[in-house]
Design an enzyme around this catalytic site. Structure first.
Site, short mmCIF file in Angstrom:
data_model
loop_
_atom_site.label_atom_id
_atom_site.label_comp_id
_atom_site.label_asym_id
_atom_site.label_seq_id
_atom_site.Cartn_x
_atom_site.Cartn_y
_atom_site.Cartn_z
N SER A 130 40.44 48.31 42.48
CA SER A 130 39.33 47.31 41.07
C SER A 130 38.81 49.05 42.09
CB SER A 130 38.70 46.46 41.37
OG SER A 130 38.48 46.14 42.36
N HIS A 189 43.84 44.77 36.53
CA HIS A 189 43.59 46.24 36.64
C HIS A 189 44.67 46.97 35.73
CE1 HIS A 189 39.76 46.31 37.39
NE2 HIS A 189 39.14 45.76 38.29
N LYS A 193 39.74 41.88 31.51
CA LYS A 193 39.67 43.22 31.11
C LYS A 193 40.37 44.15 29.66
CE LYS A 193 38.22 43.31 35.49
NZ LYS A 193 38.19 42.69 36.75
C1 LIG Z 1 37.83 41.87 37.69
C2 LIG Z 1 38.36 40.91 38.79
C3 LIG Z 1 38.22 40.09 39.12
C4 LIG Z 1 37.70 38.88 38.53
O1 LIG Z 1 38.15 38.37 37.24
P1 LIG Z 1 36.69 37.71 36.22
O2 LIG Z 1 37.95 37.47 35.13
O3 LIG Z 1 36.04 38.77 35.86
O4 LIG Z 1 36.43 36.85 36.65
C5 LIG Z 1 39.26 39.50 40.11
N1 LIG Z 1 39.94 40.72 40.44
C6 LIG Z 1 40.16 42.06 40.20
C7 LIG Z 1 40.73 42.90 40.95
C8 LIG Z 1 39.31 42.21 39.10
O5 LIG Z 1 38.38 43.58 39.55
#
Ligand SMILES: *Cc1c(COP(=O)(O)O)cnc(C)c1O
Length: 380
Positions: free
Chosen positions: A178, A206, A234
C-alpha cells in the site's frame, strides 16, 4: 493536569515533524475536492476508478435505503444478514472465481477476523515485512509464531517454511503493497505453499477493481489454498471488505472469527451500492485504461526523479526526510495539488504517496509531474 503525559508525547511528535492532523472536506470524494475553502486536485485518494461518488452507486444506496432501511439491526448471526448482503457475497465470490465469500464492515476487521480465527498458539505465520498495519496487528493478536521475511524475499520465506514445526502454517501478504505500489509474486508464493503445506492469505485492498481486468491480483491463480481478501472502500468506492475462499474456510470464519461474530452487520444500502459498483468494475474497462494512461504519463514526466518502481496507481516518491516530505506536500498544495506526505511510523522511509485515479484530468496529471519536477530541482 491529568493528561500531561499525552501532551508530552504529542509535542515530541510535533518536533519530529511526525504530528498528524485531519483536513475537513467540503465536497464528495473525487478527482478534485474542496478543502479549507479551496479546490484541490486530489492525488491522495484510493478511489482509483472514480466510483465513490458515481451516480449509479448513489442511486443504488438510495434505493437500498428505501428498500431495507439504514441500520442492519444486529450481527449477521443474530438477525442482521439481509438478502442484500447475501446477494453481494454471492456476486463477489463469482466475480473473483471462488466458491464462497463473506463480507465485513471494514478491511481492518476482515484481517483481524481471518488471521486470528485461522491460526493461534502452536501455529506459525510467515509475513512480508511491508504488510499493512492491520495485517501486522492481526498477526500479533493471533498468538501464532509471527515470522517476518524481508520484502518479497522468497528465498527467506522458503527457509522459514522449511524449518517450521508448526501445525498450521499461514503465509500472509499484501498483493499490492500500500505504501510502495509494488506487487507480491503470488503465483510463486502459492507454489511454495503447496510444497510446504501452508495456506496463503492475500490482502488485495489495492488490486481489486484495478488489476486482473478488475477481478484482482489473484485471478488465474487457481489454488484452494489461497484465501483472498479485498476491501470495498478503495477502487470499489463504497466501504467494507470481503474474504473469498473455499466454502469450508468461509463456514469456519462464520463460526470462529470473533471480529465477525460480535459486530453489527454493515448497513444493507451499502451492499446494494457494492452490487452496482461490481457491475461498473466488470463493464467499464475504460476506467482501467485511463488509469494506465495516467500512470504512464506521470512516470514519463518524472523519469529519473525518484519514483519507486510501481506499475499500479500508487506512485510513491522517496524523499530525504519527514521535513522535506511535509514541505513538498505544502508547496504542491499551494499549486492546487493535494499529495500526502507519508512518514514514520506508517513507513520506514518518508515519501510522497501519489495516488492516481481514472477520473483525473490528463492535464492535471501533467501539471503534478512538472510542478514536482521543478520543486525537486529547487530542493536538490
Ligand atoms: C486500507 C487497507 C486495509 C484496511 O481496509 P479498510 O476497509 O480501510 O479498513 C487493509 N489492508 C490494506 C493493504 C489496506 O490498504
Amino acid at each position: 493536569m491529568p493528561f500531561d503525559a499525552l501532551d508530552a508525547d504529542l509535542d515530541a511528535r510535533r518536533v519530529a515533524n511526525l504530528y498528524r492532523q485531519r483536513r475537513v472536506l467540503d465536497s464528495p470524494q473525487g478527482a478534485t475536492v474542496d478543502v479549507d475553502g479551496r479546490r484541490l486536485v486530489n492525488f491522495c485518494s484510493n478511489d482509483y476508478l472514480g466510483l465513490a461518488s458515481h451516480p449509479d452507486l448513489i442511486a443504488a444506496a438510495q434505493a437500498g435505503a428505501a428498500r431495507w432501511g439504514v441500520g442492519s439491526g444486529a450481527s449477521h448471526l443474530v438477525c442482521g444478514h439481509s438478502a442484500a448482503h447475501e446477494a453481494m457475497e454471492q456476486r463477489l465470490a463469482a466475480f473473483v472465481g471462488k466458491p464462497a465469500a463473506l463480507s465485513f464492515s471494514t478491511g481492518y476487521m476482515a484481517n483481524l477476523a481471518a488471521v486470528t480465527a485461522l491460526v493461534g498458539r502452536g501455529d506459525a505465520i510467515f509475513a512480508d515485512k511491508l504488510n499493512h498495519a492491520s495485517l501486522n496487528d492481526a498477526c500479533q493478536l493471533s498468538h501464532a509464531a509471527f515470522k517476518r521475511f524481508a520484502h518479497n524475499d522468497l528465498a527467506q520465506l522458503e527457509r522459514l517454511l522449511a524449518t517450521t514445526e508448526a501445525d498450521r502454517r499461514l503465509i500472509v501478504v499484501d498483493a499490492v503493497f500500500s505504501m510502495d505500489g509494488d506487487c507480491a509474486p503470488l503465483a510463486e508464493i502459492v507454489r511454495l505453499a503447496e510444497q510446504y503445506d501452508a495456506w496463503v492469505y492475500v490482502d488485495d485492498a489495492h488490486g481489486f477493481g484495478v488489476l486482473g481486468d478488475g477481478r484482482g491480483s489473484a485471478i488465474g491463480i487457481d489454488s484452494p489454498r489461497l484465501i483472498y481478501m479485498a476491501t470495498l472502500g478503495k477502487a470499489a468506492g463504497v466501504a467494507g471488505a470481503f474474504i473469498a475462499a473455499e466454502a469450508v474456510v468461509i463456514d469456519y470464519l462464520v463460526n470462529m472469527a470473533r471480529p465477525y461474530i460480535y459486530t453489527t452487520a454493515a448497513p444493507p444500502p451499502l451492499a446494494e451500492a457494492v452490487l452496482a459498483s461490481v457491475g461498473l468494475i466488470e463493464r467499464e474497462h475504460w476506467r482501467r485504461e485511463a488509469l494506465a494512461m495516467h500512470i504512464n504519463s506521470l512516470r514519463a514526466v518524472l523519469a529519473g526523479a525518484g519514483l519507486m518502481p510501481s506499475a499500479t496507481p500508487i506512485q510513491p516518491l522517496l524523499v530525504a526526510d519527514s521535513a522535506v516530505a511535509l514541505r513538498l506536500s505544502q508547496c504542491l498544495g499551494d499549486a492546487g495539488l493535494w499529495v500526502s506526505a507519508i512518514r514514520p511510523p506508517t513507513v520506514p522511509t518518508p515519501r510522497l504517496r501519489i495516488c492516481l485515479s481514472a477520473t483525473h484530468d490528463a492535464g492535471d496529471v501533467e501539471h503534478l509531474g512538472r510542478t514536482l519536477l521543478t520543486l525537486l530541482q529547487e530542493t536538490r
